[in-house]
Design a protein around this motif. Sequence first.
Motif, PDB file in Angstrom:
ATOM      1  N   ASP A  66      31.911 -19.363 -28.323  1.00  0.00           N
ATOM      2  CA  ASP A  66      30.812 -19.790 -29.194  1.00  0.00           C
ATOM      3  C   ASP A  66      29.690 -18.767 -29.057  1.00  0.00           C
ATOM      4  N   ARG A  67      29.519 -17.946 -30.089  1.00  0.00           N
ATOM      5  CA  ARG A  67      28.550 -16.851 -30.011  1.00  0.00           C
ATOM      6  C   ARG A  67      27.117 -17.353 -29.844  1.00  0.00           C
ATOM      7  N   ALA A  68      26.836 -18.554 -30.339  1.00  0.00           N
ATOM      8  CA  ALA A  68      25.465 -19.061 -30.288  1.00  0.00           C
ATOM      9  C   ALA A  68      25.018 -19.385 -28.866  1.00  0.00           C
ATOM     10  N   THR A  69      25.977 -19.592 -27.950  1.00  0.00           N
ATOM     11  CA  THR A  69      25.603 -19.967 -26.582  1.00  0.00           C
ATOM     12  C   THR A  69      25.948 -18.892 -25.556  1.00  0.00           C
ATOM     13  N   VAL A  70      26.329 -17.688 -26.002  1.00  0.00           N
ATOM     14  CA  VAL A  70      26.632 -16.613 -25.056  1.00  0.00           C
ATOM     15  C   VAL A  70      25.398 -16.253 -24.233  1.00  0.00           C
ATOM     16  N   PHE A  71      24.253 -16.162 -24.889  1.00  0.00           N
ATOM     17  CA  PHE A  71      23.016 -15.784 -24.198  1.00  0.00           C
ATOM     18  C   PHE A  71      22.084 -16.984 -24.080  1.00  0.00           C
ATOM     19  N   ARG A  72      21.509 -17.172 -22.904  1.00  0.00           N
ATOM     20  CA  ARG A  72      20.609 -18.292 -22.678  1.00  0.00           C
ATOM     21  C   ARG A  72      19.339 -18.135 -23.497  1.00  0.00           C
ATOM     22  N   ARG A  73      19.000 -19.199 -24.224  1.00  0.00           N
ATOM     23  CA  ARG A  73      17.790 -19.162 -25.041  1.00  0.00           C
ATOM     24  C   ARG A  73      16.556 -19.560 -24.236  1.00  0.00           C
ATOM     25  N   ASP A  74      16.768 -20.430 -23.214  1.00  0.00           N
ATOM     26  CA  ASP A  74      15.629 -20.926 -22.455  1.00  0.00           C
ATOM     27  C   ASP A  74      15.055 -19.850 -21.531  1.00  0.00           C
ATOM     28  N   MET A  75      15.930 -18.953 -21.059  1.00  0.00           N
ATOM     29  CA  MET A  75      15.482 -17.905 -20.144  1.00  0.00           C
ATOM     30  C   MET A  75      16.393 -16.700 -20.316  1.00  0.00           C
ATOM     31  N   PRO A  76      16.088 -15.826 -21.264  1.00  0.00           N
ATOM     32  CA  PRO A  76      16.963 -14.687 -21.560  1.00  0.00           C
ATOM     33  C   PRO A  76      17.254 -13.811 -20.351  1.00  0.00           C
ATOM     34  N   GLN A  77      16.355 -13.827 -19.361  1.00  0.00           N
ATOM     35  CA  GLN A  77      16.562 -12.976 -18.190  1.00  0.00           C
ATOM     36  C   GLN A  77      17.815 -13.378 -17.402  1.00  0.00           C
ATOM     37  N   ILE A  78      18.251 -14.634 -17.568  1.00  0.00           N
ATOM     38  CA  ILE A  78      19.456 -15.085 -16.861  1.00  0.00           C
ATOM     39  C   ILE A  78      20.680 -14.332 -17.362  1.00  0.00           C
ATOM     40  N   GLY A  79      20.692 -14.005 -18.648  1.00  0.00           N
ATOM     41  CA  GLY A  79      21.825 -13.280 -19.214  1.00  0.00           C
ATOM     42  C   GLY A  79      22.850 -14.198 -19.849  1.00  0.00           C
ATOM     43  N   THR A  80      24.133 -13.895 -19.650  1.00  0.00           N
ATOM     44  CA  THR A  80      25.216 -14.584 -20.354  1.00  0.00           C
ATOM     45  C   THR A  80      25.576 -15.910 -19.701  1.00  0.00           C
ATOM     46  N   ASP A  81      25.984 -16.854 -20.549  1.00  0.00           N
ATOM     47  CA  ASP A  81      26.391 -18.186 -20.107  1.00  0.00           C
ATOM     48  C   ASP A  81      27.853 -18.386 -20.511  1.00  0.00           C
ATOM     49  N   TRP A  82      28.774 -17.858 -19.695  1.00  0.00           N
ATOM     50  CA  TRP A  82      30.184 -17.934 -20.055  1.00  0.00           C
ATOM     51  C   TRP A  82      30.742 -19.339 -19.900  1.00  0.00           C
ATOM     52  N   LEU A  83      30.174 -20.154 -19.006  1.00  0.00           N
ATOM     53  CA  LEU A  83      30.644 -21.535 -18.894  1.00  0.00           C
ATOM     54  C   LEU A  83      30.498 -22.250 -20.229  1.00  0.00           C
ATOM     55  N   ARG A  84      29.323 -22.187 -20.811  1.00  0.00           N
ATOM     56  CA  ARG A  84      29.046 -22.899 -22.049  1.00  0.00           C
ATOM     57  C   ARG A  84      29.793 -22.300 -23.231  1.00  0.00           C
ATOM     58  N   SER A  85      29.835 -20.981 -23.303  1.00  0.00           N
ATOM     59  CA  SER A  85      30.323 -20.343 -24.527  1.00  0.00           C
ATOM     60  C   SER A  85      31.841 -20.208 -24.598  1.00  0.00           C
ATOM     61  N   LYS A  86      32.543 -20.277 -23.438  1.00  0.00           N
ATOM     62  CA  LYS A  86      33.970 -19.973 -23.456  1.00  0.00           C
ATOM     63  C   LYS A  86      34.883 -21.039 -22.867  1.00  0.00           C
ATOM     64  N   ASN A  87      34.361 -22.060 -22.222  1.00  0.00           N
ATOM     65  CA  ASN A  87      35.228 -22.897 -21.401  1.00  0.00           C
ATOM     66  C   ASN A  87      35.349 -24.344 -21.842  1.00  0.00           C
ATOM     67  N   ALA A  88      35.140 -24.616 -23.126  1.00  0.00           N
ATOM     68  CA  ALA A  88      35.425 -25.956 -23.637  1.00  0.00           C
ATOM     69  C   ALA A  88      36.927 -26.222 -23.528  1.00  0.00           C
ATOM     70  N   PRO A  89      37.341 -27.478 -23.363  1.00  0.00           N
ATOM     71  CA  PRO A  89      38.771 -27.774 -23.284  1.00  0.00           C
ATOM     72  C   PRO A  89      39.529 -27.228 -24.500  1.00  0.00           C
ATOM     73  N   GLY A  90      40.612 -26.497 -24.225  1.00  0.00           N
ATOM     74  CA  GLY A  90      41.435 -25.964 -25.300  1.00  0.00           C
ATOM     75  C   GLY A  90      40.911 -24.698 -25.938  1.00  0.00           C
TER      76      GLY A  90
END
Length: 332
Positions: free
Chosen positions: A205-229
């Motif tokens: 999910d491209r919309a959640t690859v980068f954290r919007r709340d704190m861009p300094q954190i960087g990428t959020d692979w848990l949210r963007s890539k690891n939904a079931p299936g």
Amino acid sequence: MSVKPEPGSALFAGPFALATLSAPDGPAFPALVTADAQVIDLQAAFGDDRLTTRDLLDSWESALPRLRALADGGEPVRGPLDGFRVHAPVEPRQVFQSGANYRQHVIDLHVAHRAPGDDRPEEERRAEAAEIMDRRAAQDLPYVFIGLPSALTGPYDDVVLPAWAEQPDWELELAAVIGRPAHRVSVAEASGYIAGYTIANDLTDRATVFRRDMPQIGTDWLRSKNAPGFTPLGPWIVPAESVPHPGDLRVTLTLNGETMQDESTRDMIFDVARMVSYASQTARLLPGDLVLTGSPAGNGMHWGRLLRDGDVMEGSITGLGTQRTRCVAEAS
């Protein structure tokens, strides 16, 4: 979904491949699938009704000669492949994913993800991205992160698009399957630790690859890539001995019959052996683990067309077969 080879075509390279199958309403079992689409139940052949594909990979050096012999004949088959359900071929302990490993793909993403206020011409931004790729290659630093085995699904299963995913995208990838424990192995040694290869579609999910709340954190692979299936896998594990040139395979994905990705693994910045070696410098890779090697150009961000309810993806890689998955929107 039943599987039949197209007339005049092969399901995969070589004389056999490994699969995890089930009969209708039956339990899953590890199977050897022959080149003529016959199924040998490996629990019966090995005399172990608890045997899994990962167990075979745990003892790959001793299992491989027996698998070759089974493929040569003399063992009763359970039946033709058509009619069995095909599951993800292995349940790995660990999934190692790779980002930014196809030169043209990364350049396209760099251009698509224009930073706010960046009004430079596209040609200039492409040149900047190309320079970054050249620098990465020279520094010899692949980009590897961790995925969840729970994101895996079968090669013909429906993919549920979560209601929160605003920009779900496809990323077809070559995946190496580990056949021996590997820790701090060299690039020259790494290929010897690969049991075989399979296909993975690493949805993002491209919309959640980068954290919007704190861009300094960087990428959020848990949210963007690891939904079931979110990672259709398979259909088979093709032994490495049947794929002598993993650096020269065609990776092709179609969406509703239209070709979106069509690139050679030659466009990789870091080849498969380099990716396995790099991951092993930190982690201990275990039999059955997956090392995904990145996705080529042609994702949805490039085309301006993201996944929607009812879309059908077909992904194929030379010698590894074809997976076919339908997207289904999550009920709100």
